[in-house]
Design an enzyme around this catalytic site. Structure first.
Site, short mmCIF file in Angstrom:
data_model
loop_
_atom_site.label_atom_id
_atom_site.label_comp_id
_atom_site.label_asym_id
_atom_site.label_seq_id
_atom_site.Cartn_x
_atom_site.Cartn_y
_atom_site.Cartn_z
N THR A 255 0.98 -1.14 -0.14
CA THR A 255 0.17 -0.05 -0.08
C THR A 255 0.87 1.19 0.09
O THR A 255 1.94 1.21 0.60
CB THR A 255 -1.10 0.05 1.17
OG1 THR A 255 -1.81 -1.03 1.02
CG2 THR A 255 -1.73 1.37 1.57
N GLY A 285 -11.05 -1.78 2.87
CA GLY A 285 -10.05 -1.74 4.06
C GLY A 285 -10.13 -0.43 4.51
O GLY A 285 -11.05 0.49 4.62
N GLY A 307 -1.45 -1.50 6.65
CA GLY A 307 -1.14 -2.89 7.51
C GLY A 307 -2.63 -3.34 7.54
O GLY A 307 -3.71 -3.33 6.89
N GLY A 309 -5.88 -3.46 7.67
CA GLY A 309 -7.05 -2.51 7.50
C GLY A 309 -8.09 -2.66 8.47
O GLY A 309 -8.61 -1.75 9.00
N1 ASP Z 1 -4.36 -1.20 4.88
C1 ASP Z 1 -4.45 -1.95 3.62
C2 ASP Z 1 -5.69 -2.51 3.66
O1 ASP Z 1 -6.06 -3.19 4.71
C3 ASP Z 1 -3.61 -3.04 3.26
C4 ASP Z 1 -2.13 -2.50 3.67
O2 ASP Z 1 -1.95 -1.37 3.85
O3 ASP Z 1 -1.28 -3.42 3.68
O4 ASP Z 1 -6.45 -2.70 2.63
#
Ligand code: ASP
Length: 395
Positions: A255, A285, A307, A309
């Site tokens: 991301t 997310g 992270g 989400g």
């Molecule tokens: N936060 C993002 C989501 O959950 C994924 C990520 O940041 O790795 O869609």
């Protein structure tokens, strides 16, 4: 002087810091090749950790007696970007070309944001420009290079926020906007809404002239392979030993996000993602959720998260950082640390944030083993960090 031994718990175990101090000092003086410039604060960081620090908090959180208060990762920062949290890259096994590609991607985004600022643009212009570059880079999980959902399709989320007036815009589950961040900004500037989803968001963007693409534009071999590995792990995998590795890999999602402060001290933040590999179709997310994945409020912080989400939504991650600063008087580093390293893991999720205060104090705490990020200082120094060894412990 060799690099500091890699430990996934470095940033999550402040109580280990005093005993690790000697190792930290040694490693902090090591300049890792590939950064455009050493940020010049490695030694001060280690020294800062030796100080008892100011005491804050009644609940045993960051800054309680016996624990050092987290210090900013860097000062005088005007723009910062991240390229996702997840498993840590290991300098011993990461091919140099790949490491360079990550650094180039982050640096290109910083340069695009810098140009926007140099041209007299606002912090909003800078974060939009930086995120657009990362969306166009197939290495990252946003725009081209987005992960696949469980139906082997792409659904993308993005958001943007301006700290001066709390204006915000977001798109969720878009399937044909080439740059979802432009869709988010369009929602903010050309609609009376904050969040548009699915077909409505795609149509709104197209009607206003945003570039559209077919699904195959987002495709990359790496993301396809990650989906296959996730499917295999879901089915039980070929061996029990491989499954955790496959899952960890699927979570290293890449991301992207950016935070900036401009000459007027106005803050802005933006985040864009393809979400999680093998997510259910329709899943949204934290990235397009204002106060979870993205938040900017003048006088407090501009923050972009990456992270797990669902946990970042439940913990209202980025808004809580702003609230801790506004209502509890915490600095940006203790506030971001408290949310990301202390609170969110208790809800069952790992990840990280980039967080920038109006005075240029910047921190990038993460509870996941690694987080790609970089920043640009007021005097033009550009720093990229792709290995955990490059980030100071406990900041
Ligand atoms: N936060 C993002 C989501 O959950 C994924 C990520 O940041 O790795 O869609």
């Amino acid at each position: 002087m060799g690099p500091r031994p890699r430990s996934p718990f470095r940033r999550a175990t402040p109580w280990l810091v005093p005993s690790l101090l000697a190792v930290s000092v040694a490693a902090a003086l090591t300049v890792v090749p590939g950064t455009e410039a050493d940020d010049g604060r490695s030694a001060p960081t280690a020294a800062a950790l030796a100080e008892p620090g100011e005491v804050r908090g009644k609940d045993g959180t960051a800054g309680s007696p016996g624990r050092p208060v987290p210090r900013p990762d860097a000062r005088d920062v005007v723009l910062a970007v991240h390229g996702g949290a997840g498993s840590a890259l290991d300098p011993a096994t990461t091919p140099p070309e790949r490491a360079q590609a990550y650094r180039d991607g982050l640096a290109n985004a910083l340069r695009a944001g810098k140009k926007a600022l140099d041209d007299g643009g606002t912090s909003l212009d800078a974060v939009a420009a930086a995120v657009r570059v990362l969306e166009d880079d197939p290495l990252f999980n946003a725009g081209k290079g987005a992960v696949f959902n469980a139906d082997a399709e792409h659904e993308l989320d993005a958001s943007i926020m301006r700290g001066a007036d709390l204006a915000a815009g977001a798109v969720a589950g878009v399937r044909s906007l080439r740059n979802p961040i432009d869709g988010a900004r369009l929602v903010m500037e050309k609609s009376k809404h904050v969040l548009l989803s699915g077909e409505g968001a795609d149509d709104f963007g197209a009607r206003h002239g945003l570039a559209t693409v077919t699904q195959d534009y987002y495709w990359t071999q790496a993301r396809w392979d990650a989906l296959l590995r996730a499917k295999e792990a879901e089915r039980g995998g070929t061996s029990a030993a491989r499954a955790p590795e496959a899952l960890a890999d699927a979570r290293s999602t890449g991301t992207v996000g950016a935070v900036a402060v401009d000459r007027r001290r106005d803050l802005a933040a933006a985040t864009s993602t393809g979400g999680l590999t093998n997510k259910l179709p329709g899943r949204v997310g934290d990235s397009p959720v204002i106060g979870a994945g993205t938040y900017a409020k003048n006088g407090t912080v501009a923050a972009s998260a990456t992270g797990a989400g669902e946990v970042f939504i439940r913990g209202a991650a980025t808004a809580t950082i702003a609230n801790l600063m506004e209502f509890k008087g915490l600095g940006v580093a203790p506030a971001a640390y408290e949310v990301v390293v202390e609170r969110l893991p208790r809800l069952g999720g790992q990840g990280g944030v980039i967080a920038l205060a109006p005075n240029g104090d910047f921190d990038a705490p993460h509870s996941s083993p690694g987080m790609l990020h970089g920043y640009l200082t007021r005097d033009g120094r550009l720093v990229t960090k792709i290995y955990p060894q490059e980030s100071p412990a406990n900041s």
